[in-house]
Design an enzyme around this catalytic site. Structure first.
Site, PDB file in Angstrom:
ATOM      1  N   HIS A 118      -7.085  -6.180  -0.662  1.00  0.00           N
ATOM      2  CA  HIS A 118      -6.098  -5.105  -0.688  1.00  0.00           C
ATOM      3  C   HIS A 118      -4.722  -5.745  -0.658  1.00  0.00           C
ATOM      4  O   HIS A 118      -4.127  -5.953   0.389  1.00  0.00           O
ATOM      5  CB  HIS A 118      -6.311  -4.185   0.510  1.00  0.00           C
ATOM      6  N   ASP A 151      -8.805  -4.613  -5.917  1.00  0.00           N
ATOM      7  CA  ASP A 151      -8.270  -3.931  -4.737  1.00  0.00           C
ATOM      8  C   ASP A 151      -9.125  -2.703  -4.432  1.00  0.00           C
ATOM      9  O   ASP A 151      -9.283  -1.821  -5.275  1.00  0.00           O
ATOM     10  CB  ASP A 151      -6.826  -3.511  -4.996  1.00  0.00           C
ATOM     11  N   SER A 170       0.831  -1.193   0.000  1.00  0.00           N
ATOM     12  CA  SER A 170       0.000   0.000   0.000  1.00  0.00           C
ATOM     13  C   SER A 170       0.879   1.261   0.000  1.00  0.00           C
ATOM     14  O   SER A 170       1.690   1.429  -0.905  1.00  0.00           O
ATOM     15  CB  SER A 170      -0.963  -0.056   1.185  1.00  0.00           C
TER      16      SER A 170
END
Length: 528
Positions: free
Chosen positions: A498, A468, A249
């Site tokens: 994710h 995602d 991320s």
């Protein structure tokens, strides 16, 4: 990975924090490292390359580059009330880094580190450094919980993570106490009147003022670029010639910036759940509106419900909560923003979808408890009402990066209608957040967009997941392109989480082969 890597930017939707009694920003000249040799320090067989020069062109001082971490048993992670010390094989240390890299001989700050040494010392490759996202997530707190996913990697790597500058056990940013954080959840984050708009912007400005009051010394220096410089210092003091890195991320943005600044020091570098480096401040928020709406559509489709009808039901629930919060035990209320937080938390992983079903059904019956519990999990609020420090760190780092300071008028004229068209559920919240996130922030931002071009770096794995929710798939495509020809290697994964490592066996095998054997998959590989 069976965990949330937070990126959702909205102020009330990220983890909130507590100002602990006696806690303050620590910018010291004795950050816990040592300039002498340590019997506990592990060095790779390859000679370390020189750490980065400072932005002014001078080398970092020997007092910084000559440190060796002193590894000791870990205490409970800082900034996370109720967390236990990891114990077992985990060791912790701290080192010093320049507070301001423009004046590297000046004041220093502390960086907290954690590691588990490689279990096969004879075949050890070096250190594998992790960042789990946020920004603002504590690597010291997160890595032990994720370690089971990295058992095979731990055979040949020391697993290492750290609290970035401004975060938790490092010289940290704190802005509010628990009472103020709790009160902020009652602020209307999608204002419908001039009075609500003034209250929303006042709360946002007060947050920044609290950061300046409590953490003013460190606040100007917590940018992603400075954290990337810290990572090169960490690489050096760990004794590694190259940085082997795994970022999730926001950690992908950090990895891209590192590769841009230090292409010759990149080793084996993996990005999963990739941030779009071409998106500016507002563009990043719009990307999230798109990603979470896609995930919500997929959730309803999986239940045999029309995505359009399901979205309308959730939007109607939020509208009702905007006017009248639902009762939730013990003696608390489910507000619109907390309900949206619960939906966001549930959409990060397909495994959580049943929890969303239960929470929405209970809310329709007039009980907000299940959704409130989900929101508390996301916000890192414990049963005693204490919050972690994640949201303070996240906001400080984001605003240290982002140069843009949109106003409420900008939002109403340029973004609100567009974001709402993208997502009736998430769009209004994220559009207003563009104005509130860095409102009257006391520190100027660094860039419009991060620079990630990395000419001369070796191949970097860039993994994009089609479903995602937080970092839409297109971001991985743009990151791979931005890194440059021959550097970015795109892996596409069909999934609803994710990130893909630990969820997709195919992705996990490709990543492990790359990290353990240096085997680079073909650019454009797709995992079903």
């Amino acid at each position: 990975m069976r965990a949330v890597r937070r990126r959702f930017r909205a102020g009330a939707l990220v983890a909130a924090a507590v100002l602990l009694a006696g806690t303050a920003v620590s910018c010291t000249d004795d950050g816990g490292g040592t300039t002498g040799p340590s019997p506990d320090a592990t060095r790779s067989s390859a000679p370390p390359s020189s750490p980065a020069a400072s932005p002014s062109g001078g080398a970092l001082p020997a007092s910084v580059t000559g440190q060796l971490p002193v590894w000791r048993p870990c205490k409970a992670p800082a900034g996370d009330p109720g967390a236990d010390a990891p114990g077992g094989r985990w060791q912790c240390a701290s080192i010093r880094a320049p507070l301001d890299y423009a004046t590297p001989d000046g004041e220093t700050m502390s960086l907290a580190l954690i590691r588990a040494e490689a279990t096969d010392e004879k075949r050890r490759i070096g250190s594998l450094v992790f960042n789990f996202g946020g920004p603002g997530a504590s690597g010291v707190g997160a890595l032990p919980g994720f370690a089971e996913d990295f058992t095979q990697l731990n055979e040949r790597y020391d697993l290492v993570s750290f609290d970035p500058r401004g975060v938790a056990g490092s010289s940290s940013v704190v802005c509010r106490d628990d009472r103020e954080t709790e009160a902020s959840h009652r602020v209307d984050n999608t204002p419908d009147s001039p009075a609500e708009e003034r209250a929303f912007l006042a709360d946002s400005a007060a947050f920044g003022a609290g950061c300046a009051q409590r953490s003013g010394k460190v606040l100007p220096h917590v940018s992603t670029a400075n954290t990337a410089r810290d990572m090169d210092l960490i690489r050096h003091v760990l004794g590694d010639a190259e940085l082997h890195y795994f970022g999730f991320s926001y950690g992908t943005e950090l990895g891209g910036v590192y590769a841009h600044l230090f292409p010759k020091n990149v080793g084996r570098l993996v990005m999963d759940a990739v941030v779009d480096p071409t998106a500016d401040f507002a563009g990043g928020a719009r990307n999230q509106a798109l990603g979470f709406q896609r995930a919500l559509d997929n959730y309803f489709t999986s239940r045999g419900t029309s995505a359009k009808d399901g979205t309308a039901e959730v939007a109607a629930l939020l509208k009702r909560l905007d006017g009248k919060p639902l009762p939730a035990s013990p003696g608390r209320e489910l507000t619109e923003s907390l309900a949206l937080t619960a939906v966001v938390f549930s959409l990060y992983s397909e495994e959580r979808w049943p929890l969303l079903t239960e929470g929405l059904a209970a809310a329709e019956r007039g009980d907000g408890t299940k959704l409130l519990d989900l929101a508390d999990s996301y916000n890192s609020r414990d049963a005693e009402g204490r919050y972690s420090t994640k949201s303070h760190s996240q906001r400080a780092i984001s605003c240290a990066d982002a140069r843009a300071r949109p106003t409420a008028d900008d939002v109403k004229s340029r973004h609100l209608a567009d974001f709402t068209r993208v997502s009736p559920v998430f769009g209004p919240y994220l559009a207003w957040d563009v104005a509130g996130w860095c409102a009257q922030w006391p520190v100027k931002g660094t860039w419009e967009k991060p620079q990630v071009s990395a000419k001369g770096a070796p191949p970097v794995l860039v993994i994009g997941t089609t479903g995602d929710p937080s970092t839409p798939y297109e971001g991985a495509q743009r990151m791979a392109e931005g890194l440059g020809a021959g550097v970015g290697v795109l892996i596409s994964s069909k999934g609803q989480n994710h990130g893909s490592y630990g969820f997709s066996p195919c992705v996990t095998r490709l990543v492990d082969a790359y990290l353990l054997s240096g085997k680079v998959p073909k650019n454009g590989t797709t995992c079903g």
